[in-house]
Design an enzyme around this catalytic site. Structure first.
Site: not given
Ligand code: NCD
Length: 314
Positions: A54-55
């Protein structure tokens, strides 16, 4: 103010800064996330040393929608780090190739060090177990869109708060809005470390500990759920014993108030049943959608004069 700043720690910013960002995200949202030429000619470097879906992709999508372009890598594999290059030299190189550097790394405290080296703004896209400021901005924006306010609500944060940076930065974000109390629902041993509890207490936020969601589900407005961060346990077998130790199902939600909204930064594993997806409680796919206007706002405020335009100064 955002222009040319690093985004390392949310608490370097004020509530007013976050509200400015919300306004800018609204502009992109109302335009249906239509492509613009706002950042034409600008280059974003994405340096991801930890897994991400996602990021990384939403940063890329946001930059493309702003008319900019993207370079980068999604793991150290295939880069000169494998030849023994230091992280510092890799960042120095990206500093020459781009206008903004987006970094994800497993080491707590690394971002400030890297930001000092880079002349270009550096954005923290996830740092060890401690920080994930752009995720927190998305989460706060989602609360704001769903509820019209951030302060004055009853918050629960459930799961592995000890290892989950997204949960900690969500709470830091709430502190900016003057939230005074957050309920943590965690199995024994997964409370955040003392230094975080103290940091929040110093900001006027009390963290209450609960072991059973049943004890407070009926009074919550927002429930933020995080997965067990199994990869961050020093002892993997301990993670194994905690598997399935907390979860949200339709049954858990029976006593919930109609206005409850559930947030989750995703990915989810077993802590949030897919049977909740079709209910009005589920706000986690909206979070995914809001990640684009929010990251468009982050990039455009840092890289252009959007904020001054917003305030009618130019
Ligand atoms: C999170 C992360 O990478 O900290 N994911 C994200 O960026 N949406 C949460 C996770 O990995 O649980």
């Amino acid at each position: 103010m955002w222009r040319n700043r690093d985004l390392i720690d949310l608490t370097d910013f004020t509530r007013r800064d976050v509200e400015t960002l919300f306004k800018q995200a609204d502009v992109f949202l109302e335009a249906g996330l239509a492509p613009t030429k706002m950042l034409e000619g600008k280059i974003m470097a994405a340096a991801f040393f930890e897994p991400s879906t996602r990021t990384r992709l939403s940063f890329e999508s946001a930059m493309h929608r702003l008319g900019g372009s993207v370079i980068g890598f999604s793991s150290a594999e295939g880069t000169s780090i494998e030849k023994g290059e230091s992280l510092e030299d890799t960042i120095r190189m990206l500093d020459n190739y781009s206008d903004v550097i987006v970094v994800r790394h497993w080491e707590d405290g690394v971002m400030r060090r890297l930001a000092r080296l880079a002349k270009k703004p550096l954005i923290n896209a996830g740092e060890g177990q401690s920080r994930h400021p752009t995720q927190a901005l998305i989460d706060l924006y989602t609360v704001f869109k769903e509820k019209g306010v951030v302060e004055g609500l009853n918050y629960g944060v459930m799961g592995d708060v000890k290892h989950a940076r997204a949960a900690k930065d969500f709470i830091r974000g709430l502190s900016l809005f003057g939230v005074r109390e957050v309920n943590l629902i965690t199995p024994r041993g997964l409370m955040p470390e003392e230094v975080f509890v103290k940091e929040m207490n110093n900001k006027g936020v009390r963290l209450n500990h609960h072991e059973r969601i049943e004890d407070l589900i009926s009074v919550l407005d927002i429930l933020y759920v995080v997965r067990l961060q199994a990869e961050r346990f020093s002892n993997r077998s301990e993670a194994e014993t905690l598997k399935g130790s907390y979860s949200i199902t339709l049954k858990t939600l029976e006593p919930a108030s109609r206005g409850l909204r559930i947030l989750h930064p995703l990915p989810r594993v077993w802590e949030l049943s897919s049977e909740v997806d079709g209910t009005p409680y589920a706000a986690y796919f909206k979070q995914v959608y809001f990640s684009i206007p929010v990251r468009m706002a982050v990039l455009s405020l840092i890289l252009s004069d959007m904020e001054r335009i917003q305030e009618g100064l130019i």
